[in-house]
Design a protein around this motif. Structure first.
Motif, mmCIF file in Angstrom:
data_model
loop_
_atom_site.group_PDB
_atom_site.id
_atom_site.type_symbol
_atom_site.label_atom_id
_atom_site.label_comp_id
_atom_site.label_asym_id
_atom_site.label_seq_id
_atom_site.Cartn_x
_atom_site.Cartn_y
_atom_site.Cartn_z
ATOM 1 N N LYS A 274 3.290 -14.428 0.778
ATOM 2 C CA LYS A 274 2.591 -13.237 0.270
ATOM 3 C C LYS A 274 3.443 -11.967 0.314
ATOM 4 O O LYS A 274 2.915 -10.864 0.136
ATOM 5 C CB LYS A 274 1.277 -13.003 1.028
ATOM 6 C CG LYS A 274 0.222 -14.087 0.802
ATOM 7 C CD LYS A 274 -1.101 -13.724 1.450
ATOM 8 C CE LYS A 274 -2.152 -14.803 1.150
ATOM 9 N NZ LYS A 274 -3.474 -14.477 1.738
ATOM 10 N N SER A 275 4.740 -12.108 0.530
ATOM 11 C CA SER A 275 5.591 -10.921 0.687
ATOM 12 C C SER A 275 5.859 -10.205 -0.627
ATOM 13 O O SER A 275 6.307 -9.055 -0.629
ATOM 14 C CB SER A 275 6.926 -11.308 1.332
ATOM 15 O OG SER A 275 7.659 -12.189 0.483
ATOM 16 N N THR A 276 5.626 -10.871 -1.750
ATOM 17 C CA THR A 276 5.941 -10.250 -3.048
ATOM 18 C C THR A 276 4.788 -9.411 -3.591
ATOM 19 O O THR A 276 4.923 -8.795 -4.640
ATOM 20 C CB THR A 276 6.287 -11.338 -4.081
ATOM 21 O OG1 THR A 276 5.215 -12.293 -4.132
ATOM 22 C CG2 THR A 276 7.577 -12.033 -3.716
ATOM 23 N N LYS B 185 2.610 -3.323 -2.785
ATOM 24 C CA LYS B 185 1.738 -2.517 -1.952
ATOM 25 C C LYS B 185 0.985 -1.501 -2.811
ATOM 26 O O LYS B 185 1.520 -0.973 -3.781
ATOM 27 C CB LYS B 185 2.547 -1.782 -0.878
ATOM 28 C CG LYS B 185 3.370 -2.700 0.027
ATOM 29 C CD LYS B 185 2.480 -3.627 0.834
ATOM 30 C CE LYS B 185 3.314 -4.513 1.771
ATOM 31 N NZ LYS B 185 2.471 -5.475 2.520
ATOM 32 N N LEU B 186 -0.268 -1.243 -2.429
ATOM 33 C CA LEU B 186 -1.021 -0.202 -3.103
ATOM 34 C C LEU B 186 -0.415 1.152 -2.776
ATOM 35 O O LEU B 186 0.113 1.356 -1.678
ATOM 36 C CB LEU B 186 -2.482 -0.231 -2.652
ATOM 37 C CG LEU B 186 -3.285 -1.501 -2.962
ATOM 38 C CD1 LEU B 186 -4.679 -1.398 -2.353
ATOM 39 C CD2 LEU B 186 -3.387 -1.719 -4.455
ATOM 40 N N GLN C 208 -4.670 2.727 -1.528
ATOM 41 C CA GLN C 208 -4.854 2.100 -0.220
ATOM 42 C C GLN C 208 -5.966 2.784 0.557
ATOM 43 O O GLN C 208 -6.790 2.127 1.214
ATOM 44 C CB GLN C 208 -3.546 2.147 0.580
ATOM 45 C CG GLN C 208 -3.597 1.354 1.881
ATOM 46 C CD GLN C 208 -3.825 -0.136 1.646
ATOM 47 O OE1 GLN C 208 -3.066 -0.771 0.944
ATOM 48 N NE2 GLN C 208 -4.884 -0.684 2.233
ATOM 49 N N ALA C 209 -5.994 4.116 0.471
ATOM 50 C CA ALA C 209 -7.066 4.854 1.138
ATOM 51 C C ALA C 209 -8.417 4.488 0.533
ATOM 52 O O ALA C 209 -9.419 4.309 1.249
ATOM 53 C CB ALA C 209 -6.816 6.360 1.026
ATOM 54 N N MET D 140 -2.289 -6.184 -8.730
ATOM 55 C CA MET D 140 -2.183 -7.180 -7.665
ATOM 56 C C MET D 140 -0.746 -7.337 -7.165
ATOM 57 O O MET D 140 -0.506 -8.074 -6.211
ATOM 58 C CB MET D 140 -2.700 -8.531 -8.164
ATOM 59 C CG MET D 140 -4.184 -8.563 -8.467
ATOM 60 S SD MET D 140 -4.664 -10.191 -9.170
ATOM 61 C CE MET D 140 -6.362 -9.855 -9.645
ATOM 62 N N GLY D 141 0.205 -6.660 -7.827
ATOM 63 C CA GLY D 141 1.584 -6.696 -7.355
ATOM 64 C C GLY D 141 2.542 -7.533 -8.165
ATOM 65 O O GLY D 141 3.678 -7.755 -7.743
#
Length: 662
Positions: free
Chosen positions: A79-81, A84-85, A90-91, A634-635
């Motif tokens: 799941k490292s790829t 990040k939001l 993220q907040a 989703m990245g």
């Protein structure tokens, strides 16, 4: 007493449902007037109500991940790829999680999380234990990994998703379990071990896609047999890939295998479905500004004014007692729109409208560009539920001669027969309202009518109250503030190659669609009025924003001059940027890719890279902008690059190359 025989145990993949609800409206999230993102909470509330009403489970558990699992210890890149939001998203997501936990408490849905284990493994263990006890275990998730668990007394419910890229709810059992991946449940683990999973960064065997894995499993049965016979394979690419990446295949099998021995006991008494804590639900709904639900649950005017400070003040004497009653709370009666297609009926209609304190209007046209738009129809509302539709330019989709009956329209609005209507529209003493009136003013001007008396615009009212929100679209405002979903244009005209023009939409369908806009304008007027007064924003709307509408109309109608040399240079620069992006897309895809081919995109995204299929069309997985937007969020890099290419391509083709020719 059980609701079902055998009793049903619903196990909800919590984070999967939250992610789906959060990202379903990522481009236009629901927000409170204070800016809180409520998309996830809205999705969870509606899911919980639907779960109680439609499925009536005997037992239910909401299962979340907790901490780092053995998979990360075994393979640090797991799941490292995932991208990040950003800080804001993220907040928003963290706050959404807090809200969901509060909702689960209020609905009395037990939350299960075992430190060091993913939800998949906890669900796998509980489902296996439940099935062994004779329960029907129903896993609620859209994750393809769960297909390995489907069997006698273990079922899968894909809850679907709303929003622009909608996915229908789907029930999966042994009879249809092979439809998604092309293999039965017993081969799902080995299938995923071969193809990998880009969303979780499970490596798989590079060079083997979905169809290749299906063929190998069909011939050899399982992964161990495939690896044992790898030297004998005639297909060079598959043979070399398996021989070189056998360890990756075994590692991937370990990563995708759902554990069924997590240290968790199945105590069904703790999971029995309970009635919600109604006062707590009402309090949270009011905080989230889901006023239509909260108001009907007993809070009355206090909620409508946003003035609920103490849950003890909430009146609960008339709260619904059953799940059916709870779901019915947000049902809205259909809006009856009266069609006026005879000029002789106009005087009576105009008389009624002149007596209304505010007349809302909305136009249906042939184009989103007001200069090019022909007036197809006009809706007028005297109240949120008293609406009329006037057709002017409808025609049968198969042509006038082939139509079984002629389509009846009013004469042009400037015709003598429509004089009462014309005088109403041009009368400055009759206050008028709309949503994005700037567009309607120009459309009516093109039809020969100078609309006068523009006093209110619900889009501008929303803007002055919350200028930071991402969307002031009427459907978003209606859903968020009134609790009423609205039809989109594709709902009435179709989509893709099958889409018909606005003029070809049947008049009753167009009337309901257009009339809903006018009625909603007045409903939003009533809803926003207390806030405009309380925040002292009404003078800003009345004295600055509304007069500015006519100024902007005059500017847009007149247009501006452009510099052809500058546009030529921009076109050249954008062409270079597009070629650079195409090279990056090919690199990320691992092959040459025609970005303008939806079929090629679907093969690369969903077969080669195994990205989740969020929406399907008649021809296969959708690659529309909403789907790509969610995948990018989703990245995943490739959807992000494709979106960027589409945006630049649209900028170049729609504006930079086109404007000099207008």
């Amino acid at each position: 007493m059980s609701n079902h025989d055998p009793p049903q145990l619903f196990l909800i993949d919590g984070y999967a449902l939250i992610y789906r609800a959060f990202f379903a409206m990522i481009s236009r999230p629901l927000r409170t007037t204070k800016g809180e993102n409520t998309s996830a909470a809205w999705g969870v509330v509606n899911f919980l109500l639907r779960l109680r009403e439609k499925y009536r489970p005997d037992y239910v558990a909401w299962v979340n991940d907790a901490g780092t699992s053995f998979r990360t210890e075994r393979y640090p890149q797991y799941k490292s790829t995932r991208e990040k939001l950003d800080q804001e998203l993220q907040a928003d997501f963290d706050r959404s999680l807090e809200r969901v936990c509060s909702l689960l408490d209020a609905f009395r849905v037990p939350l299960v999380a075992i430190r060091g284990y993913e939800a998949d493994d906890v669900i796998g263990t509980l489902a296996t234990a439940g099935a062994a006890r004779g329960l029907r275990a129903v896993i609620v998730s859209g994750d393809k990994d769960f297909y390995q668990l489907i069997g006698p007394n273990v079922f899968l419910l894909n809850p679907g998703r709303g929003g622009p890229a909608a996915v229908d709810e789907a029930w999966v059992d042994e009879s249809n379990a092979s439809e998604r991946l092309g293999v039965p449940p017993g081969q799902v683990v080995d299938f995923l071990a071969l193809v990998g999973d880009t969303s979780d960064n499970v490596p798989g065997v590079k060079g083997i896609g979905g169809k290749g894995a299906q063929k190998l499993l069909s011939e050899y049965g399982d992964l161990d047999s495939i690896l044992a016979h790898a030297p004998e394979l005639t297909a060079k690419r598959s043979r070399e890939a398996l021989l070189a990446q056998a360890d990756n295949a075994r590692l991937s099998r370990e990563l995708v295998t759902i554990k069924r021995d997590v240290p968790v006991e199945l105590d069904v008494n703790d999971l029995r479905l309970q009635e919600p804590d109604r006062e707590a639900v009402i309090r949270i709904l009011s905080e989230l500004e889901f006023y239509s639900l909260a108001r009907k649950l007993g809070e009355g005017d206090a909620v409508a004014n946003g003035d609920v400070k103490d849950s003890a003040m909430v009146q609960t004497t008339e709260l619904p007692a059953s799940a059916d009653d709870w779901l019915a709370l947000d049902d809205q009666p259909g809006l009856a729109v009266t069609i006026v297609d005879d000029a002789e009926d106009l005087p009576a209609l105009v008389e009624r409208l002149r007596s209304a304190p505010l007349v809302a209007l909305d136009t249906e046209t042939s184009s989103l560009e007001p200069h090019d738009a022909e007036l197809i129809g006009l809706s007028l509302a005297a109240s949120p539920t008293e609406v009329w539709y006037l057709p002017f330019g409808h025609r049968p989709p198969i042509g006038e001669l082939a139509a079984p009956a002629p389509v009846k329209n009013l004469p042009p609005v400037t015709d003598f027969a429509c004089a009462p209507l014309y005088r109403l529209l041009t009368d400055p003493t009759v206050p008028k309202a709309g949503h994005n009136l700037k567009y309607d003013l120009q459309v009516l001007r093109g039809a020969g009518v100078e609309l006068a008396g523009a006093r209110y615009d619900s889009m501008l009212a929303s803007f002055v109250l919350d200028p930071g929100r991402r969307s002031h679209a009427i459907d978003t405002l209606s859903l968020e503030h009134l609790g009423r979903p609205m039809q989109g244009y594709e709902d009435v005209a179709g989509k893709g190659k099958g889409q018909i023009s606005c003029a070809e939409v049947p008049i009753p369908t167009a009337a309901a669609y257009c009339g809903a806009d006018s009625g909603t304008v007045l409903a939003l007027h009533d809803f926003f009025a207390p806030s405009l007064s309380e925040m002292a924003m009404e003078p800003l709307l009345r004295e600055i924003e509304m007069p500015l509408v006519e100024v902007l109309v005059a500017m847009e109608w007149t247009g501006i001059g452009i510099d052809p040399a500058l546009f030529a240079r921009l076109g050249s620069e954008l062409g270079g940027d597009l070629r650079r992006l195409e090279a990056e897309i090919s690199r990320a895809a691992g092959c040459e890719l025609n970005v303008n081919s939806p079929r090629q995109l679907a093969v690369v995204l969903f077969e080669k890279h195994q990205l989740p299929v969020l929406k399907k069309t008649k021809t296969g997985p959708s690659t529309d902008a909403d789907v790509l937007d969610q995948l990018a969020a989703m990245g995943h890099e490739l959807p992000r690059l494709i979106l960027e290419h589409r945006e630049l391509q649209k900028l170049k083709s729609t504006y930079v190359d086109t404007l000099p020719e207008r």
